[in-house]
Every structure is written in C-alpha cells, then in structure tokens.
Scaffold this motif. Structure first.
Motif, PDB file in Angstrom:
ATOM      1  N   ARG A   1      22.179 -95.856  34.231  1.00 17.96           N
ATOM      2  CA  ARG A   1      22.145 -97.242  34.674  1.00 17.96           C
ATOM      3  C   ARG A   1      20.807 -97.489  35.385  1.00 17.96           C
TER       4      ARG A   1
ATOM      5  N   ARG B   1      20.706-101.121  26.587  1.00 18.06           N
ATOM      6  CA  ARG B   1      21.789-102.086  26.402  1.00 18.06           C
ATOM      7  C   ARG B   1      21.857-103.021  27.608  1.00 18.06           C
TER       8      ARG B   1
ATOM      9  N   THR C   1      21.690-100.456  30.874  1.00 16.30           N
ATOM     10  CA  THR C   1      21.827 -99.011  30.739  1.00 16.30           C
ATOM     11  C   THR C   1      20.952 -98.486  29.606  1.00 16.30           C
TER      12      THR C   1
ATOM     13  N   ARG D   1      24.258 -88.223  30.243  1.00 19.58           N
ATOM     14  CA  ARG D   1      25.181 -89.365  30.213  1.00 19.58           C
ATOM     15  C   ARG D   1      24.334 -90.640  30.224  1.00 19.58           C
ATOM     16  N   PRO D   2      24.925 -91.802  29.890  1.00 17.53           N
ATOM     17  CA  PRO D   2      24.162 -93.052  29.973  1.00 17.53           C
ATOM     18  C   PRO D   2      23.610 -93.260  31.392  1.00 17.53           C
TER      19      PRO D   2
ATOM     20  N   SER E   1      20.723 -95.106  26.986  1.00 17.32           N
ATOM     21  CA  SER E   1      21.447 -93.948  26.461  1.00 17.32           C
ATOM     22  C   SER E   1      20.566 -93.222  25.448  1.00 17.32           C
ATOM     23  N   SER E   2      20.711 -91.899  25.421  1.00 16.49           N
ATOM     24  CA  SER E   2      19.971 -91.058  24.484  1.00 16.49           C
ATOM     25  C   SER E   2      20.619 -89.684  24.471  1.00 16.49           C
TER      26      SER E   2
END
Length: 408
Positions: free
Chosen positions: A91, A119, A80, A88-89, A82-83
């Motif tokens: 995938r 991640r 995933t 939203r995160p 994220s920022s």
C-alpha cells in the motif's frame, strides 16, 4: 589524492543510469497519457495523467529496495502495488507528490523479469517491469585493487552483506594503521539507500603512518572475525604525481641578534665548538602534521633539534620555513660535520655540511639557547622581535655578563 570509495560505487553508478532509463520510460508513458491496460479515467475518473516512476527498477538483487512514486491519482482510497517480487501487495502512502512507497524485493526471488502493477479504486492504472539478478556473497571493501594510500589520507570502508541469512547489526574495523577502531553503520539517506544492508565508515590515517602493508580486520557481534583485507600505505616521493613538496636545506645562520634566515648559507658556514648555530629548512608544501616532526640531527650537536615554523612577519611571502638553534658539542674536534633533515615521512632526506672550528670563549655564534626552537634563546628572541637595538644590547649585555663570570 582524490578520495576513492569502495567498489559499491560502481554498482551505484549503474543504478543511477538504469534509474534514469526508468524515468525516461516513465516519461514515454506520460506522453501516451497513462500506462497499463486501464486508463486513469477508468480507474479514478481523472484525466488520464497517471504517472508511474520507478527508481531502481533494473539490476536489483533480492533484498534491495524499489522506490515507487505514483502521480496523478485523484480522490480517496487505497493505492496499491503488486508484483511477484514482493511478499505481498504494498500500500502506497500519500505524499505531496502523489503516492509513495519503498518496498524490498523478497530475498527468495529468483533472477528474472517480473511485472509490477499499480491499482487504484480496484482497477489497474499503471504497469512496469522489475528486473532481478542473482544474490551476491557478502563483501568487505577497503580499497580498490592496487590502490596505495598516503599518510594523512581518508579511507572509506564498506561491508555489504545483502545475502540470505545475514542478520548482523553491529560491525567494526580494526587496524594498526588506525588511531582507533571504526564502526560501520547503515545510512538510509546515502546514495546507496536501496541497499538496506550496506554498512560503511571512514578512518583518517595518521600523518605519521609509516610505509607498509597493514591488516584491516572486520569484526561482527561478539568479536567474531568476519573478513580481513590488506592496506598499503606509502608516502609520496619526488616524481610521484601527488608529490607537491619542494624541500630546501639545511642551511645555517649565526645565532646573533642581527642575523636571520635571509643570511643563511647552505655551505661554508663556520661555528666554534661549544657555540650555537641556527639550522634553517624550507618547504613549499610540507606533509600534514610535519610541522611537529621536523628534526635536524648531527654528530656535532649536543642533541637533535626540533625545527619550528617561523611565523614572524619577516617570513611573509616566503615558502614555509622552519629553524631552531643547535648547540655544538664542547671540545669537538675542528672539521666538517654533516647535518641531516628528513621530511615527507622520510622520503626526502637532505644533508648539509657545517664547519666546526676550535672553541673559544666569546666566539661568534655562541649562545645560551637550549635547542628548543625559535624563541628559546636570548639571541633568537632578539631576532623574532625584529632585531631591535634593545634586543641587540640585551644580547651584548648577556655576553658581557657571561665573560665576567668566566673570568672569576
């Protein structure tokens, strides 16, 4: 002249340069054996070879897409990204090169520089930063400022409404200079893939478009006028860098079977009133579509004459040439008469002089053509056939028949 895209191309060039910078930065991360505070060994048990590639990481507007490619993550499990720029995160989906995604920056994102983290296995394996600039008002692009288009040229248009609140899906462009309205559509595989709200389309100006300034109108759903732009059209003139014509003529030759374009004279040609003369025009590089429009006019002609391309073998190796028989008005007073041919959309006009003598039955140059172009009269048919003896005899027999009828 070279096709000119809209100003959006300038922004695309910037993206390409910044994208290249992002790739170089990612390359530095590769050499360091990974990116971010956690190593690949900690994240997925690998060998430290996690590579993060961001395309369009800089100079983004809210709503634009960021292309994310992560390579070197082994094993199964979610990867995933994220920022704060994403709602939203995200995938990433597995592909042949690793894991890939193309999320959009949230329309509510304020200008600034934001962190981006990757991640895998619950651990951070790579990091980067994403720059965001302010939103831009919708813009409709037709030509660059000061650009002049030529008749027959292709025109590219674009509407960029990547702006909060814009939701239209159907746009069309109308102009008196176009053959038909042009629909603007979004192409996600174009060089502007990262702008999901760039709509573009093209129109080809008809070769016969007159010089002038035309209104180009953009319509949205329900016929709503969204924007208007001017479009300047002007044919190339002698002296312009893109003018490639070399027109010569008009010249004249007899409508007898044994004569042809190689016998044409620009001055001093004589033809009796009521007779027929062939009008010749040469041009090394005619404008597109001009072969259907070249016309010779003269007060001495019964009607304007449409010139036709000479496609016979006799024309091989010569500049393109056009000719057709013109009937001289009966009873016309002897004298010198102007013959005019206009080409290159009226920017090249040349005038020749034709000497008309008193009409006489059976005079040289008399023919039965109707002015319809090479091949329209019996004498012209004889020339196109190569001036054979049979063609000459056929023309002579036709002349004798006409004289017998006149004597009755």
């Amino acid at each position: 002249m070279n096709r000119t895209r809209t100003p959006v191309r300038t922004r695309t060039a910037i993206r390409r340069r910044t994208a290249a910078a992002a790739v170089l930065a990612a390359g530095a991360l590769w050499l360091a054996g990974g990116a971010g505070p956690a190593s690949a060994d900690e994240g997925d048990g690998g060998d430290g070879g996690v590579h993060l590639l961001l395309n369009s990481a800089f100079d983004n507007r809210p709503g634009e897409l960021v292309d994310i490619q992560v390579q070197g993550i082994r094993g199964h499990g979610d990867v995933t990204v994220s920022s704060p720029v994403f709602a939203r995160p995200v995938r990433l989906a597995p592909d042949e090169d690793g894991h890939h995604g193309r999320p959009a920056i949230a329309m509510t994102t304020e200008p600034g520089t934001y962190p981006l983290k990757v991640r895998a296995g619950g651990r951070i394996v790579a990091e980067e930063r994403v720059e965001v600039k302010p939103s831009e008002r919708p813009s409709f692009s037709v030509t660059t400022p000061g650009q002049v288009l030529r008749p027959g040229e292709r025109l590219w248009m674009a509407y960029d409404d990547l702006y909060p609140g814009e939701t239209g899906r159907s746009f069309s462009v109308h102009s008196p200079a176009f053959r038909a309205p042009v629909r603007l559509t979004h192409d996600p595989s174009s060089t502007d893939w990262n702008n999901p709200r760039l709509f573009s389309g093209a129109a080809e100006l008809p070769p016969g478009t007159r010089d002038g300034t035309y209104k180009v109108t953009l319509y949205g759903a329900g016929g709503r006028v969204v924007d208007e732009k001017p479009l300047v059209v002007r044919a190339a003139r002698p002296g312009d860098r893109d003018y490639v014509g070399r027109a010569r003529g008009p010249a004249f030759f007899d409508a007898r079977a044994e004569t042809g374009p190689e016998d044409a004279r620009a001055h001093g040609h004589r033809v009796p009133a009521g007779g027929t003369v062939n009008v010749l025009w040469r041009d090394r590089s005619p404008d597109r579509g001009e072969e259907e429009r070249l016309t010779a006019t003269s007060p001495a002609f019964e009607r304007p004459v449409r010139l036709r391309r000479d496609d016979s073998k006799a024309a091989d190796g010569d500049d393109p040439r056009y000719f057709a028989p013109a009937r001289i008005r009966r009873g016309l007073a002897p004298g010198s008469y102007e013959v005019t041919v206009a080409s290159h959309h009226g920017r090249v006009t040349k005038v020749g002089k034709l000497q008309v003598t008193a009409g006489a039955a059976g005079a040289s140059g008399r023919g039965d053509g109707d002015g319809g172009g090479p091949g329209a009269s019996a004498t012209t048919v004889a020339y196109v056939a190569g001036g054979t003896t049979a063609g000459v005899l056929a023309a002579a027999g036709l002349g004798a028949l006409l004289r017998r009828r006149a004597a009755r």
